[in-house]
Design an enzyme around this catalytic site. Sequence first.
Site, short mmCIF file in Angstrom:
data_model
loop_
_atom_site.label_atom_id
_atom_site.label_comp_id
_atom_site.label_asym_id
_atom_site.label_seq_id
_atom_site.Cartn_x
_atom_site.Cartn_y
_atom_site.Cartn_z
N GLU A 189 27.15 51.81 41.76
CA GLU A 189 28.24 52.79 41.94
C GLU A 189 29.16 52.43 43.10
OE1 GLU A 189 27.53 56.98 42.30
OE2 GLU A 189 26.59 57.06 40.33
N SER A 225 23.62 57.63 45.41
CA SER A 225 23.06 56.85 44.29
C SER A 225 23.72 55.47 44.28
CB SER A 225 23.40 57.52 42.96
OG SER A 225 22.84 58.80 42.95
N ARG A 274 31.70 58.70 35.95
CA ARG A 274 31.86 58.00 37.23
C ARG A 274 32.94 56.92 37.15
NH1 ARG A 274 29.31 61.59 37.77
NH2 ARG A 274 27.33 61.96 38.81
#
Length: 342
Positions: free
Chosen positions: A337, A239, A165
């Site tokens: 995130e 998320s 990520r």
Amino acid sequence: MEMIKNADLKLYSTMRLGGKAAFLIEVGSRDELIGAVKSAKEHGLPFIVIGTGSNIVWRDEGYNGLVIVNRIKGFDIISEDDVSTYITIGAGEEWDHVVQRSVEMGLSGIECLSLIPGTAGATPVQNVGAYGQEIAQTMVSLTAYDAQVDKLVTLATADCGFGYRNSIFKTTAAGRYLITDITLMLSKTNLMPPFYASLASYLEQHNIKDYSPASIRNAVIDIRQHKLPDPKLVANNGSFMANPVVDRSVLANLEDKYGSVPSWPSDNDKVKIPAAWLIDRAGFHDYYDEQTGMATWPTQSLVFINKSAKSSADLIKFVDKVKTKVKQDFNIELSQEPLILP
Ligand SMILES: Cc1cc2nc3c(=O)[nH]c(=O)nc-3n(C[C@H](O)[C@H](O)[C@H](O)COP(=O)(O)OP(=O)(O)OC[C@H]3O[C@@H](n4cnc5c(N)ncnc54)[C@H](O)[C@@H]3O)c2cc1C
């Protein structure tokens, strides 16, 4: 190309929070994008390029600059051989349409990334991933406008600093490159087992032995639709927390205290622990926070939803509450995130 003044940023984030942008413009071509950057520079304004805002929370203070919304389209097969097809995709294409089209062509490589909201151009930014695939595995290069040297550049995958990520577009080169298209190398061969654990158990439960891109895409869509809210209906950013990567000793301590703890191996002999497990155990399973109007999604606590929050300040308060309790209970620091901008 119309410049909007005082644009409501709630409309440009799937969390539906945030203040106003001084200026906002939608661009449909490279020339329009370059023109927008030049105009921002001439007026001494900061600028940012976005897709659909599915990974952005805007602050209540808003953005005192120019928001450039990327709508550059394109889906061009540039070459193919017996095993692969190379496709160049405009950054403003809706990502799931790209997956659908490639799957319809029988191509493999991004079928597990089905139903991820957002645009193709944003996929390299956090190296989007799901069910064992990530964009770094199929992307061969991208084209971007380099706002530092004012020209279009091509970056190879190796230049993008991809990690879990993560990429240079989020870190060392944040804000520098405005991606205009990406080129993928997709395979003419089906995926083969072993599959990512939750996908493998779905295939087994449904007795699916057909691993064609279409079959895998259908499985992923079914799993996601049961687990995740549709951002068109429920305000969320997917998320909200990344899965923490910790030393094995941290996992051993947790196992002493809680018995079996889900985990999977990560790089450098570390392990990844599902953030959802920590959030659940910290008391936030199917949780509605009256004070802030924020909640966790009943079937996936990693997803924070805006039920009745009045401001981004409410969301930030809720995020702090969850992080503090997880830190207190497990001595693990969660990191988020989505970007909170500016
Ligand atoms: C329900 C839900 C499920 C999700 N599931 C997943 C998942 O499984 N896996 C996953 O990885 N993510 C997931 N996400 C997160 C999100 O969908 C991805 O990060 C997506 O790539 C964001 O696309 P976007 O166009 O909305 O980008 P935005 O949110 O608009 O932008 C995100 C960041 O990328 C930058 N950016 C956007 N476009 C460009 C461009 N053309 N050039 C340079 N920078 C750019 C922005 O400045 C910003 O920093 C999910 C989100 C939701 C709401």
